[in-house]
Design a protein around this motif. Structure first.
Motif, mmCIF file in Angstrom:
data_model
loop_
_atom_site.group_PDB
_atom_site.id
_atom_site.type_symbol
_atom_site.label_atom_id
_atom_site.label_comp_id
_atom_site.label_asym_id
_atom_site.label_seq_id
_atom_site.Cartn_x
_atom_site.Cartn_y
_atom_site.Cartn_z
ATOM 1 N N VAL A 284 -0.860 2.660 -1.293
ATOM 2 C CA VAL A 284 -1.375 3.326 -0.083
ATOM 3 C C VAL A 284 -2.808 2.854 0.198
ATOM 4 O O VAL A 284 -3.629 2.779 -0.705
ATOM 5 C CB VAL A 284 -1.363 4.871 -0.262
ATOM 6 N N GLY A 308 1.877 7.978 -3.498
ATOM 7 C CA GLY A 308 2.478 6.887 -2.726
ATOM 8 C C GLY A 308 3.318 7.451 -1.592
ATOM 9 O O GLY A 308 3.620 8.650 -1.552
ATOM 10 N N ASP A 327 0.097 1.389 4.479
ATOM 11 C CA ASP A 327 0.151 0.736 3.165
ATOM 12 C C ASP A 327 -0.800 -0.459 3.118
ATOM 13 O O ASP A 327 -1.469 -0.777 4.111
ATOM 14 C CB ASP A 327 1.596 0.389 2.768
#
Ligand code: AMP
Ligand code: MG
Length: 346
Positions: A284, A308, A327
């Motif tokens: 992330v 995540g 991300d």
């Protein structure tokens, strides 16, 4: 001039007279809203306020700053000797329990719940490990050094939310444990600010940011919704898009760009994996949580960063929160509910 036209003219005259009276009456009853803007620092971060007031002498922006400073000094700071958290941290390893205020006791209990639900991804007992990184001072020795591995391992052993006991205003910390409320302080502040704004009749609407956490309140004087930009974690001078919001919301973002140290060309950011004591590597870049509740939103942004996108999304949903993840490759994913608020620049 024919009769029809005369009649029409009369109607136009009467309607415009009526319109003027209505406008005048509105003008008598309503004071015009104006925006008060203030940028300052508190709680180790930048505070930006845009508050719409109908009284130019309103002291609301100063009151917001006072609220933030006393929240930091009296309750939340691990650094200031005047705060409750500082005092509690001093008692680590002592026999018996220590009394805490009702407010802090509730905060700690709510944090403990998020720790349980996130399987320890969120954990306010990581203070010892967080201090070893000395992110605010530039690195472990101020000259680009990593924390000592053994010390970090010991700090991780000393932490763990399951070992923190909070019950009916009584707290006890095992030896070596240090509390750090950095992950929820901004959110707690937003909810308190909203309650303060509520007490001010002259405030019609506001957008206030405390670091990466933003409060929208009330409405814009000209109508329409609030727009809250979402920072591009790869280029913090730009936004990837914005959230279109009406009324009261807390928008909390956790990102690896917010606080970090660079050691031998590698960035070490401030959000730690409580299991290792090292910065979380969950893929992330940033995560934004949209929620009414400030504390929960802020806690969840940190928890979701550590977990995540996949597991984080499940946690957010379990709390009825909306989440948006970016991300490390810049890909965006979000909860279904977030789609109605998010507008992309891409
Ligand atoms: P935030 O920017 O809201 O994600 O909060 C990050 C701050 O919370 C850090 O600067 C630490 O003080 C603290 N922190 C870091 N990692 C964690 C974690 N896994 N759980 C709880 N607090 C953390
Ligand atoms: Mg947070």
């Amino acid at each position: 001039m024919n009769h029809y036209f005369m009649k029409k003219k009369k109607y136009i005259f009467l309607w415009s007279l009526f319109g003027s009276i209505v406008l005048l009456c509105c003008g008598c009853g309503q004071k015009e809203a104006q925006v008060q803007q203030k940028t300052d620092t508190a709680m180790g971060t930048v505070i930006r306020q845009s508050v719409y007031v109908t009284d130019r002498n309103s002291s609301v922006t100063e009151e917001v700053m006072e609220l933030l400073r006393s929240l930091e000094q009296d309750t939340l700071s691990w650094r200031l000797e005047t705060s409750e958290i500082y005092r509690i941290n001093q008692t680590a390893g002592q026999k018996g329990t220590v009394n805490v205020s009702k407010e802090l006791s509730e905060i700690l209990e709510r944090c403990q719940e998020v720790s349980e639900k996130s399987s320890g991804a969120f954990d306010i007992t990581i203070g010892g490990a967080a201090r070893l990184w000395k992110i605010d001072e530039g690195s472990a020795d101020g000259a680009g050094k990593l924390p000592d591995r053994e010390e970090l391992t010991q700090a991780v052993k000393d932490s763990g939310y399951e070992k923190l006991s909070v019950r009916e205003g009584q707290v006890s910390l095992p030896d070596g444990m240090q509390l750090d409320l950095g992950a929820v302080g901004k959110g707690i502040a937003l909810t308190k600010i909203a309650a303060l704004l509520e007490q001010h009749e002259e405030v019609g609407g506001a957008v206030i940011s405390v670091g990466g956490s933003i409060l929208t309140f009330g409405s814009r004087p000209e109508g329409g919704s609030w727009r809250v930009g979402i920072v591009d974690p790869a280029d913090t001078s730009a936004n990837i898009g914005w959230l279109e919001l009406t009324g009261q919301w807390c928008v909390s973002t956790s990102g690896d760009y917010e606080r970090y140290v660079e050691i031998d060309g590698v960035r070490y950011h401030h959000i730690l994996d409580p299991k290792t004591g090292y910065p979380a590597r969950s893929g992330v870049h940033s995560v934004t949580i949209l929620m009414r509740d400030g504390l929960l939103g802020d806690a969840l942004s940190t928890a979701c960063f550590v977990l995540g996108a996949k597991e984080g999304m499940q946690l957010a949903k379990a709390y009825g929160a909306e989440a948006l993840f970016v991300d490390l490759d810049g890909n965006i994913s979000m909860t279904e509910g977030m789609e109605q608020y998010f507008h992309s620049f891409q």
